[in-house]
Motif scaffolding. Structure first.
Motif, PDB file in Angstrom:
ATOM      1  N   ARG A 196       0.826  -1.216   0.000  1.00 55.94           N
ATOM      2  CA  ARG A 196       0.000   0.000   0.000  1.00 55.94           C
ATOM      3  C   ARG A 196       0.855   1.259   0.000  1.00 55.94           C
ATOM      4  O   ARG A 196       0.444   2.313  -0.519  1.00 55.94           O
ATOM      5  CB  ARG A 196      -0.938  -0.003   1.213  1.00 55.94           C
ATOM      6  N   ALA A 197       2.057   1.171   0.550  1.00 54.05           N
ATOM      7  CA  ALA A 197       2.940   2.333   0.611  1.00 54.05           C
ATOM      8  C   ALA A 197       3.432   2.750  -0.769  1.00 54.05           C
ATOM      9  O   ALA A 197       3.969   3.850  -0.931  1.00 54.05           O
ATOM     10  CB  ALA A 197       4.128   2.039   1.521  1.00 54.05           C
ATOM     11  N   GLN A 198       3.242   1.900  -1.792  1.00 53.88           N
ATOM     12  CA  GLN A 198       3.609   2.283  -3.150  1.00 53.88           C
ATOM     13  C   GLN A 198       2.687   3.369  -3.692  1.00 53.88           C
ATOM     14  O   GLN A 198       3.012   4.037  -4.666  1.00 53.88           O
ATOM     15  CB  GLN A 198       3.548   1.059  -4.066  1.00 53.88           C
ATOM     16  N   PHE A 199       1.537   3.560  -3.037  1.00 55.04           N
ATOM     17  CA  PHE A 199       0.551   4.549  -3.458  1.00 55.04           C
ATOM     18  C   PHE A 199       0.479   5.682  -2.445  1.00 55.04           C
ATOM     19  O   PHE A 199       0.692   5.478  -1.246  1.00 55.04           O
ATOM     20  CB  PHE A 199      -0.843   3.917  -3.579  1.00 55.04           C
ATOM     21  N   ASP A 200       0.140   6.869  -2.922  1.00 53.40           N
ATOM     22  CA  ASP A 200      -0.131   7.971  -2.023  1.00 53.40           C
ATOM     23  C   ASP A 200      -1.328   7.605  -1.148  1.00 53.40           C
ATOM     24  O   ASP A 200      -2.281   6.983  -1.617  1.00 53.40           O
ATOM     25  CB  ASP A 200      -0.433   9.227  -2.838  1.00 53.40           C
ATOM     26  N   GLU A 201      -1.278   7.987   0.112  1.00 58.14           N
ATOM     27  CA  GLU A 201      -2.347   7.600   1.038  1.00 58.14           C
ATOM     28  C   GLU A 201      -3.719   8.077   0.591  1.00 58.14           C
ATOM     29  O   GLU A 201      -4.736   7.440   0.875  1.00 58.14           O
ATOM     30  CB  GLU A 201      -2.042   8.137   2.443  1.00 58.14           C
ATOM     31  N   SER A 202      -3.771   9.186  -0.122  1.00 56.05           N
ATOM     32  CA  SER A 202      -5.052   9.713  -0.590  1.00 56.05           C
ATOM     33  C   SER A 202      -5.734   8.771  -1.591  1.00 56.05           C
ATOM     34  O   SER A 202      -6.935   8.896  -1.838  1.00 56.05           O
ATOM     35  CB  SER A 202      -4.857  11.087  -1.236  1.00 56.05           C
ATOM     36  N   CYS A 203      -4.966   7.833  -2.147  1.00 54.98           N
ATOM     37  CA  CYS A 203      -5.511   6.900  -3.145  1.00 54.98           C
ATOM     38  C   CYS A 203      -5.914   5.555  -2.558  1.00 54.98           C
ATOM     39  O   CYS A 203      -6.495   4.721  -3.264  1.00 54.98           O
ATOM     40  CB  CYS A 203      -4.483   6.657  -4.257  1.00 54.98           C
ATOM     41  N   HIS A 204      -5.618   5.316  -1.276  1.00 54.35           N
ATOM     42  CA  HIS A 204      -5.779   3.978  -0.713  1.00 54.35           C
ATOM     43  C   HIS A 204      -7.214   3.462  -0.781  1.00 54.35           C
ATOM     44  O   HIS A 204      -7.464   2.328  -1.213  1.00 54.35           O
ATOM     45  CB  HIS A 204      -5.275   3.948   0.729  1.00 54.35           C
ATOM     46  N   GLU A 205      -8.161   4.252  -0.349  1.00 55.39           N
ATOM     47  CA  GLU A 205      -9.540   3.770  -0.318  1.00 55.39           C
ATOM     48  C   GLU A 205     -10.072   3.554  -1.737  1.00 55.39           C
ATOM     49  O   GLU A 205     -10.736   2.547  -2.018  1.00 55.39           O
ATOM     50  CB  GLU A 205     -10.439   4.763   0.425  1.00 55.39           C
ATOM     51  N   ALA A 206      -9.758   4.469  -2.648  1.00 56.05           N
ATOM     52  CA  ALA A 206     -10.215   4.322  -4.028  1.00 56.05           C
ATOM     53  C   ALA A 206      -9.586   3.089  -4.682  1.00 56.05           C
ATOM     54  O   ALA A 206     -10.253   2.372  -5.444  1.00 56.05           O
ATOM     55  CB  ALA A 206      -9.872   5.575  -4.828  1.00 56.05           C
ATOM     56  N   GLU A 207      -8.312   2.848  -4.417  1.00 54.16           N
ATOM     57  CA  GLU A 207      -7.645   1.680  -4.977  1.00 54.16           C
ATOM     58  C   GLU A 207      -8.273   0.403  -4.449  1.00 54.16           C
ATOM     59  O   GLU A 207      -8.507  -0.552  -5.203  1.00 54.16           O
ATOM     60  CB  GLU A 207      -6.151   1.719  -4.635  1.00 54.16           C
ATOM     61  N   ALA A 208      -8.567   0.364  -3.156  1.00 51.28           N
ATOM     62  CA  ALA A 208      -9.188  -0.813  -2.554  1.00 51.28           C
ATOM     63  C   ALA A 208     -10.557  -1.081  -3.167  1.00 51.28           C
ATOM     64  O   ALA A 208     -10.895  -2.228  -3.511  1.00 51.28           O
ATOM     65  CB  ALA A 208      -9.309  -0.629  -1.042  1.00 51.28           C
ATOM     66  N   GLU A 209     -11.355  -0.040  -3.315  1.00 50.89           N
ATOM     67  CA  GLU A 209     -12.690  -0.202  -3.884  1.00 50.89           C
ATOM     68  C   GLU A 209     -12.615  -0.676  -5.338  1.00 50.89           C
ATOM     69  O   GLU A 209     -13.395  -1.542  -5.755  1.00 50.89           O
ATOM     70  CB  GLU A 209     -13.447   1.120  -3.798  1.00 50.89           C
ATOM     71  N   SER A 237      -8.740  -9.886   6.556  1.00 52.42           N
ATOM     72  CA  SER A 237      -8.865  -8.442   6.407  1.00 52.42           C
ATOM     73  C   SER A 237     -10.318  -8.002   6.591  1.00 52.42           C
ATOM     74  O   SER A 237     -11.166  -8.270   5.727  1.00 52.42           O
ATOM     75  CB  SER A 237      -8.352  -8.000   5.017  1.00 52.42           C
ATOM     76  N   SER A 238     -10.589  -7.316   7.667  1.00 53.27           N
ATOM     77  CA  SER A 238     -11.936  -6.778   7.885  1.00 53.27           C
ATOM     78  C   SER A 238     -12.235  -5.679   6.864  1.00 53.27           C
ATOM     79  O   SER A 238     -13.397  -5.451   6.505  1.00 53.27           O
ATOM     80  CB  SER A 238     -12.059  -6.228   9.309  1.00 53.27           C
ATOM     81  N   TRP A 239     -11.191  -4.989   6.399  1.00 53.76           N
ATOM     82  CA  TRP A 239     -11.340  -3.957   5.363  1.00 53.76           C
ATOM     83  C   TRP A 239     -11.881  -4.597   4.087  1.00 53.76           C
ATOM     84  O   TRP A 239     -12.838  -4.116   3.490  1.00 53.76           O
ATOM     85  CB  TRP A 239      -9.986  -3.304   5.122  1.00 53.76           C
ATOM     86  N   PHE A 240     -11.248  -5.708   3.673  1.00 53.58           N
ATOM     87  CA  PHE A 240     -11.730  -6.422   2.499  1.00 53.58           C
ATOM     88  C   PHE A 240     -13.156  -6.910   2.700  1.00 53.58           C
ATOM     89  O   PHE A 240     -14.006  -6.760   1.809  1.00 53.58           O
ATOM     90  CB  PHE A 240     -10.823  -7.618   2.188  1.00 53.58           C
ATOM     91  N   ALA A 241     -13.430  -7.510   3.843  1.00 50.03           N
ATOM     92  CA  ALA A 241     -14.756  -8.056   4.105  1.00 50.03           C
ATOM     93  C   ALA A 241     -15.830  -6.974   4.011  1.00 50.03           C
ATOM     94  O   ALA A 241     -16.922  -7.208   3.466  1.00 50.03           O
ATOM     95  CB  ALA A 241     -14.781  -8.716   5.473  1.00 50.03           C
ATOM     96  N   ARG A 242     -15.521  -5.786   4.511  1.00 49.64           N
ATOM     97  CA  ARG A 242     -16.501  -4.692   4.469  1.00 49.64           C
ATOM     98  C   ARG A 242     -16.792  -4.270   3.031  1.00 49.64           C
ATOM     99  O   ARG A 242     -17.946  -4.113   2.638  1.00 49.64           O
ATOM    100  CB  ARG A 242     -15.967  -3.501   5.270  1.00 49.64           C
ATOM    101  N   LEU A 243     -15.724  -4.097   2.228  1.00 50.89           N
ATOM    102  CA  LEU A 243     -15.918  -3.656   0.854  1.00 50.89           C
ATOM    103  C   LEU A 243     -16.528  -4.760  -0.014  1.00 50.89           C
ATOM    104  O   LEU A 243     -17.336  -4.482  -0.910  1.00 50.89           O
ATOM    105  CB  LEU A 243     -14.581  -3.200   0.265  1.00 50.89           C
ATOM    106  N   TRP A 244     -16.141  -6.003   0.234  1.00 52.49           N
ATOM    107  CA  TRP A 244     -16.695  -7.118  -0.544  1.00 52.49           C
ATOM    108  C   TRP A 244     -18.206  -7.221  -0.339  1.00 52.49           C
ATOM    109  O   TRP A 244     -18.951  -7.534  -1.283  1.00 52.49           O
ATOM    110  CB  TRP A 244     -16.015  -8.419  -0.135  1.00 52.49           C
ATOM    111  N   ALA A 245     -18.676  -6.928   0.851  1.00 51.38           N
ATOM    112  CA  ALA A 245     -20.103  -7.014   1.160  1.00 51.38           C
ATOM    113  C   ALA A 245     -20.922  -5.940   0.452  1.00 51.38           C
ATOM    114  O   ALA A 245     -22.147  -6.046   0.361  1.00 51.38           O
ATOM    115  CB  ALA A 245     -20.324  -6.919   2.667  1.00 51.38           C
ATOM    116  N   GLN A 246     -20.269  -4.909  -0.084  1.00 52.75           N
ATOM    117  CA  GLN A 246     -20.993  -3.836  -0.755  1.00 52.75           C
ATOM    118  C   GLN A 246     -21.491  -4.227  -2.148  1.00 52.75           C
ATOM    119  O   GLN A 246     -22.314  -3.513  -2.737  1.00 52.75           O
ATOM    120  CB  GLN A 246     -20.110  -2.594  -0.855  1.00 52.75           C
ATOM    121  N   GLN A 247     -20.971  -5.333  -2.697  1.00 47.65           N
ATOM    122  CA  GLN A 247     -21.445  -5.864  -3.984  1.00 47.65           C
ATOM    123  C   GLN A 247     -21.169  -4.938  -5.185  1.00 47.65           C
ATOM    124  O   GLN A 247     -21.840  -5.025  -6.216  1.00 47.65           O
ATOM    125  CB  GLN A 247     -22.955  -6.151  -3.920  1.00 47.65           C
ATOM    126  N   ASP A 248     -20.186  -4.056  -5.078  1.00 42.38           N
ATOM    127  CA  ASP A 248     -19.870  -3.160  -6.186  1.00 42.38           C
ATOM    128  C   ASP A 248     -19.153  -3.926  -7.295  1.00 42.38           C
ATOM    129  O   ASP A 248     -18.333  -4.812  -7.025  1.00 42.38           O
ATOM    130  CB  ASP A 248     -18.986  -2.000  -5.715  1.00 42.38           C
TER     131      ASP A 248
END
Length: 283
Positions: free
Chosen positions: A161-174, A205-216
């Protein structure tokens, strides 16, 4: 799903397979050059009546039965995929080992080493990359296990994740998860690799689990992201993806983002882009 066409296709493949090809004697009183219906049924471990129904287009075979037919009838990969399409079934993977498609290898070679580019599977396992991509993301993991999937490493390894600017982390994950969901659905519920990756990520990863549940869902075709180059610092890149016909592989390349700046000579009404180090090839 087109079951009558599936029946016609199976008949055409059956006519092309000789008994000797599957270890059966020719016999002196054989009326057909290819296999008989009862022979296909026997070799595929189904009843003759059931196979006749399938050839008539009145029965829908399961994925396992289709796989058995593909083996008995010596189908190529394209023929096997066609049979699954006609039957309205998801095609399971024959092997967990991913192989780089020759066309993708050729396209990657044409980028040279100025434009960061790499080829990955739909589960984000990198198959090949050039030197510029290795400078940004590091070497390809040698094992190519599912835990070496970029999606897995993103959600479990802070160094990635450190390869990306922190401002991009959530968008990259989604974006990663929305793209992954399409690949998982395309593979079907019986795919062991997709199932294993989702299970291990959900558990770790609870982060993954939360985003995966969104069905996007959204295929990553083009986007802009800020990466931290180890030598040149933060760089905004326009990122593009070219998918293979079946969606199982994608070629991804980065070019410096086009950032327009005001020109003092025209009072800011016209912008101009700074020179790029390189331009993407035409594909």
């Amino acid at each position: 799903m087109d079951l009558p066409q599936l029946g016609a296709f199976l008949r055409s493949r059956r006519d092309r397979v000789r008994p000797a090809d599957v270890g059966l004697p020719m016999g002196s009183r054989r009326r057909v050059a290819g296999l008989r219906r009862d022979e296909v049924a026997q070799l595929a471990h189904v009843s003759t009546d059931y196979y006749i129904e399938i050839e008539r287009g009145t029965a829908q075979p399961s994925s396992a039965v289709l796989d058995a037919f593909a083996e008995v009838l010596k189908m190529s990969e394209d023929e096997r995929a066609h049979a699954f399409t006609l039957a309205g079934r998801h095609q399971p993977r024959r092997s967990s080992g991913a192989v780089l498609h020759p066309a993708m290898r050729d396209l990657l070679r044409r980028f040279g080493n100025d434009v960061p580019a790499y080829v990955s599977t739909d589960l984000q396992i990198v198959l090949a990359q050039n030197e510029a991509a290795a400078e940004l993301h590091g070497p390809i993991p040698e094992s190519s296990e599912l835990t070496d999937s970029y999606v897995y490493r993103w959600f479990t390894d802070p160094v990635v994740r450190a390869q990306f600017d922190e401002s991009c982390h959530e968008a990259e994950a989604e974006a990663l998860i929305a793209d992954l969901r399409i690949g998982v659905a395309r593979r079907g519920p019986g795919d062991p690799d997709a199932r294993a990756l989702i299970e291990v990520l959900t558990a770790h990863s609870s982060w993954f689990a939360r985003l995966w549940a969104q069905q996007d869902v959204a295929i990553r075709r083009s986007e802009t992201k800020r990466l931290r180059h180890p030598e040149r610092g933060p760089i905004d890149y326009d990122c593009y993806a070219l998918l293979s016909e079946d969606g199982r592989e994608r070629l991804i390349w980065y070019v410096p983002a086009k950032v327009f700046v005001a020109d003092a000579a025209d009072d800011g009404r016209v912008g101009k882009a700074p020179d790029r180090r390189s331009s993407p090839p035409t594909v």
